[in-house]
Design a protein around this motif. Sequence first.
Motif, mmCIF file in Angstrom:
data_model
loop_
_atom_site.group_PDB
_atom_site.id
_atom_site.type_symbol
_atom_site.label_atom_id
_atom_site.label_comp_id
_atom_site.label_asym_id
_atom_site.label_seq_id
_atom_site.Cartn_x
_atom_site.Cartn_y
_atom_site.Cartn_z
ATOM 1 N N ALA A 40 41.335 31.895 41.552
ATOM 2 C CA ALA A 40 42.292 32.595 42.601
ATOM 3 C C ALA A 40 43.843 32.354 41.994
ATOM 4 O O ALA A 40 44.521 33.014 42.509
ATOM 5 C CB ALA A 40 41.768 32.281 43.509
ATOM 6 N N ASP A 41 44.434 31.162 41.894
ATOM 7 C CA ASP A 41 45.688 30.897 42.144
ATOM 8 C C ASP A 41 46.196 30.619 40.734
ATOM 9 O O ASP A 41 47.341 30.544 40.464
ATOM 10 C CB ASP A 41 45.559 29.657 42.725
ATOM 11 N N ASP A 76 45.176 36.400 43.894
ATOM 12 C CA ASP A 76 44.525 36.497 45.015
ATOM 13 C C ASP A 76 44.461 34.946 45.570
ATOM 14 O O ASP A 76 44.874 35.255 46.862
ATOM 15 C CB ASP A 76 42.513 36.647 44.263
ATOM 16 N N ASN A 77 45.534 33.970 45.094
ATOM 17 C CA ASN A 77 46.057 33.439 45.809
ATOM 18 C C ASN A 77 47.707 33.455 45.048
ATOM 19 O O ASN A 77 47.928 32.691 43.792
ATOM 20 C CB ASN A 77 45.584 31.618 45.882
ATOM 21 N N ARG A 96 37.723 28.312 49.305
ATOM 22 C CA ARG A 96 38.738 27.359 49.211
ATOM 23 C C ARG A 96 38.506 26.361 48.741
ATOM 24 O O ARG A 96 37.331 25.764 48.725
ATOM 25 C CB ARG A 96 38.468 27.376 50.824
ATOM 26 N N ARG A 127 42.737 29.562 48.690
ATOM 27 C CA ARG A 127 41.892 30.400 47.255
ATOM 28 C C ARG A 127 41.828 29.515 46.686
ATOM 29 O O ARG A 127 42.649 29.650 46.093
ATOM 30 C CB ARG A 127 42.558 31.511 47.576
ATOM 31 N N SER A 168 33.115 40.437 47.157
ATOM 32 C CA SER A 168 34.377 39.996 46.446
ATOM 33 C C SER A 168 34.164 38.741 47.444
ATOM 34 O O SER A 168 33.856 39.046 48.852
ATOM 35 C CB SER A 168 35.531 39.748 46.741
ATOM 36 N N THR A 223 37.536 32.855 42.988
ATOM 37 C CA THR A 223 37.550 34.794 43.566
ATOM 38 C C THR A 223 35.973 34.433 42.356
ATOM 39 O O THR A 223 35.345 34.272 41.081
ATOM 40 C CB THR A 223 38.447 34.948 42.904
ATOM 41 N N CYS A 224 34.715 35.403 43.282
ATOM 42 C CA CYS A 224 33.632 35.624 42.645
ATOM 43 C C CYS A 224 33.749 37.189 42.972
ATOM 44 O O CYS A 224 33.788 37.981 43.821
ATOM 45 C CB CYS A 224 32.481 34.897 43.059
ATOM 46 N N TRP A 234 35.773 34.760 48.237
ATOM 47 C CA TRP A 234 37.250 33.615 48.074
ATOM 48 C C TRP A 234 36.713 32.489 48.690
ATOM 49 O O TRP A 234 36.185 31.844 49.231
ATOM 50 C CB TRP A 234 38.570 34.401 48.529
ATOM 51 N N PRO A 247 33.249 30.445 53.205
ATOM 52 C CA PRO A 247 34.190 31.795 52.345
ATOM 53 C C PRO A 247 34.219 32.490 52.610
ATOM 54 O O PRO A 247 33.902 32.936 54.125
ATOM 55 C CB PRO A 247 33.205 32.030 50.721
ATOM 56 N N SER A 262 48.093 30.132 51.265
ATOM 57 C CA SER A 262 46.102 30.062 50.956
ATOM 58 C C SER A 262 45.974 29.263 50.226
ATOM 59 O O SER A 262 46.627 28.134 50.191
ATOM 60 C CB SER A 262 46.491 31.672 50.120
#
Length: 120
Positions: A73-74, A18-19, A98, A26, A94, A29-30, A96, A1, A24
Amino acid sequence: PAVKLQKNDGGGFPCHFDNAGPPSKRALTCVAYVGKRPGVLDDDDGGALRVFPFLRRAATMKPRRNRFVLLRADATLHAVDLWRRNGAARYAASFWFRGFGTNARGGVATGGSRRRRGPV
């Protein structure tokens, strides 16, 4: 990550994903709120995470110590309110992660065709 550690003693983040699309990858997200002491925040302190789910009411989460928030994220539009607490910082980590197939060719986010090929 991928990881980002952040100390925020002012400012915020406007609405974003975030994506936002290729390249990207991602998928998740945490956000973990960390800090030296637990703080009881007033509404005027700011720094809240606002999540805007599609066709639903927005949700607001204050940045409390040891709170974890997971987002796609997306697909999750979100923002961070301005941090206005005088003399104290907002700390966050943060992460991220994949995803296999995230933003893959032919996926919904890339505008790929979903038409069926061959005889019906």
